[in-house]
Design an enzyme around this catalytic site. Sequence first.
Site, mmCIF file in Angstrom:
data_model
loop_
_atom_site.group_PDB
_atom_site.id
_atom_site.type_symbol
_atom_site.label_atom_id
_atom_site.label_comp_id
_atom_site.label_asym_id
_atom_site.label_seq_id
_atom_site.Cartn_x
_atom_site.Cartn_y
_atom_site.Cartn_z
ATOM 1 C CB THR A 17 -0.937 0.015 1.224
ATOM 2 O OG1 THR A 17 -1.814 -1.104 1.113
ATOM 3 C CG2 THR A 17 -1.774 1.276 1.287
ATOM 4 C CG PHE A 26 0.334 4.685 3.700
ATOM 5 C CD1 PHE A 26 -0.852 4.746 4.418
ATOM 6 C CD2 PHE A 26 0.919 3.442 3.492
ATOM 7 C CE1 PHE A 26 -1.444 3.592 4.922
ATOM 8 C CE2 PHE A 26 0.328 2.286 3.988
ATOM 9 C CZ PHE A 26 -0.850 2.366 4.709
#
Length: 669
Positions: free
Chosen positions: A272, A274
């Site tokens: 992921t 960010f």
Amino acid sequence: MDDLERIRSEINSVDERILEALADRRKLAQKIIEAKDHLGTPIRDAMREEQLLANLIARGRNQGLDAHLITRVFHEIIDDSIRSQQLHLLDYDKSELKRVAFQGIEGAYSELAGKKYFAPYLDQTVFVGVPTFEQVVNAVEDGDADYGLLPVENTSAGSMNEVYDLLSCAQLSIVGEEVLRIELCLLATDEVPLSNIRHVYSHPQALAQCMKFVSKLPNCQAMPYADSAMAVIKVRDEKDPSMAAIASEEAGRLYGLKILQRNVEDQQNNYTRFLILAKRPARVDLRIPCKTSLIISTSHEEGSLLKALTLLHEYKINLSKLESRPIPGMSFQYLFYIDFEGNIAEDRVAQAVEQLRSATTSLKVLGSYPAQHRAKTSPRIETLAGGPPEPEPAPPEPAAEIKEAVSYKLASRGRKADDTIISVRGVKIGGPGFVVIAGPCAVESREQIHKCARYIKECGGQLLRGGCFKPRTSPYSFQGLGFEGLEMLAEAGREYDLPIVTEVLSPADVEPVSRYADVLQIGARNMQNFSLLSEVGRSNRPVLLKRGMMSTMEEFLNAAEYILDRGNHQVILCERGIRTFETATRNTLDLGSIPILKRLTHLPIMVDPSHAAGRRDLVIPLALAAHAVGPHGLIVEIHPEPEKALSDGPQALHFSQFADLMRRIYQSK
Ligand code: PEP
Ligand code: MN
């Protein structure tokens, strides 16, 4: 003191020396950046890094350390120097306590990402969890937090639309990014068998990332929950052993749950990304590789987006992401989110953005920030070729004979004059380079495939092969370890940073095998299995297509055409010998086909001398002969103990022979 204790205490003192050396090195790196800062020299010097690594590998080998270990350790050390040198150049105020807002509670992935990003300043950083993404933005806008952390995209679940929408309205700048590997764990109050679990709680994104795993749990229901760490607390509080949560290992530890299974995510590479947001834009030193993010909208006219993108191309700006979102209240009109390499403080980028302003109906610069991906220095193959200094000599070969038994368009040069170059996790196949794929015929055990991977890496091989589904002439021969073998192969590939190649036998296996494999192999016996060709043609993995043993070059190119026609343009051809009246070799290696195929097609072409020869003593001579006729690489079979191989042992090279082959190919100048 007994022996064990004495050795342990010696290890402790060695570790102590390593720590001291690391700390000393870090201090020196700091001094270097101060000197560089003064002189304005770039942070990285690729030539020096390469030379440094080559020297270390050579010296390490003299001490019995393998190249892969040296490379891995020094990647971390070099990366740490770069990270700390970059931080030195950022105008980060280290004097005050900083508050970082994230969505969720302690143990959430956002918090883990924040801890990674702010690692050098953890003493001066407080993390504050808030319930929603919007509240993260508000906290920074209102001055309740100095930074905000938002996830924007995940490699398996895709972009977070809500976050993109928030970015367009927020009065904030992106000042950094962090990419976190998401390793999901199944957590419960007791160590119960998986079949006892009836309800699994987690954030919908996390559930989406392990849908396959959850669907295989019998009579078990996925229960969306506000947040993965909160799901852990729920399971803890309910004290019901038939309930489980999917969350980080850290969250499990923090709230006292047991780990029932690690890595339950469906996709191995689950990351992921960010963003770190602040009120003021960052001023990033021009020596730090940067990314810039923009939001634009274009007029509702034909070609307006194309015009905007062409402008970026004219300024040689490399796009890394383009995302569109509907503009609220305006049907079929879109905002475009663009990420590209470059810093708005560079003249070239500033000019491009100015030009872009006049070609768009709105433009908002979200910020320029250090790119998280830092290129790793790889040792040159010449440094590695040949492996350890003095390979064990191969045992003498018994004198025994073999024991084991223009109708296409898209593939043609006429359609595409330039060579097709296929990039497999950074390794380029096709064009001017020469790539070596090596590995056992079949994956037989974890130990076997790890040994092979380690040795291949040590010698400079670039991809790892290993069959898990074997097309054997006899149904009684070893058929491969199937998905269990594939997991071993993938693990070895990850461990030694080698992309993996494996054969698929049936259309139904293409999708599950693609989850692991970087390259799908179509074996000689399946070259005209048209339903299989169509299926790999619909996948997005590069395909290594072997020439059928009874096929002409035209039939070979037509088989490739099937794959290309179904939409997959990443086809690598492989000459592996054809059947002739000759029986002294397993097949006859048709080396004449290489220059001819290179004229007929733009696709990369490899040679497999192992399956052509069928006997080890001919593999090196054939490989060297093949190298001379100009293919784009070789695929060879090796085995730690060929005599014990479960398939194709007679043709597998001993490790030392592989080292010799690599030396002769790459150091023959
Ligand atoms: C293999 O690569 O292990 C293999 C079975 O090859 P081929 O299809 O060329 O016989
Ligand atoms: Mn084989």
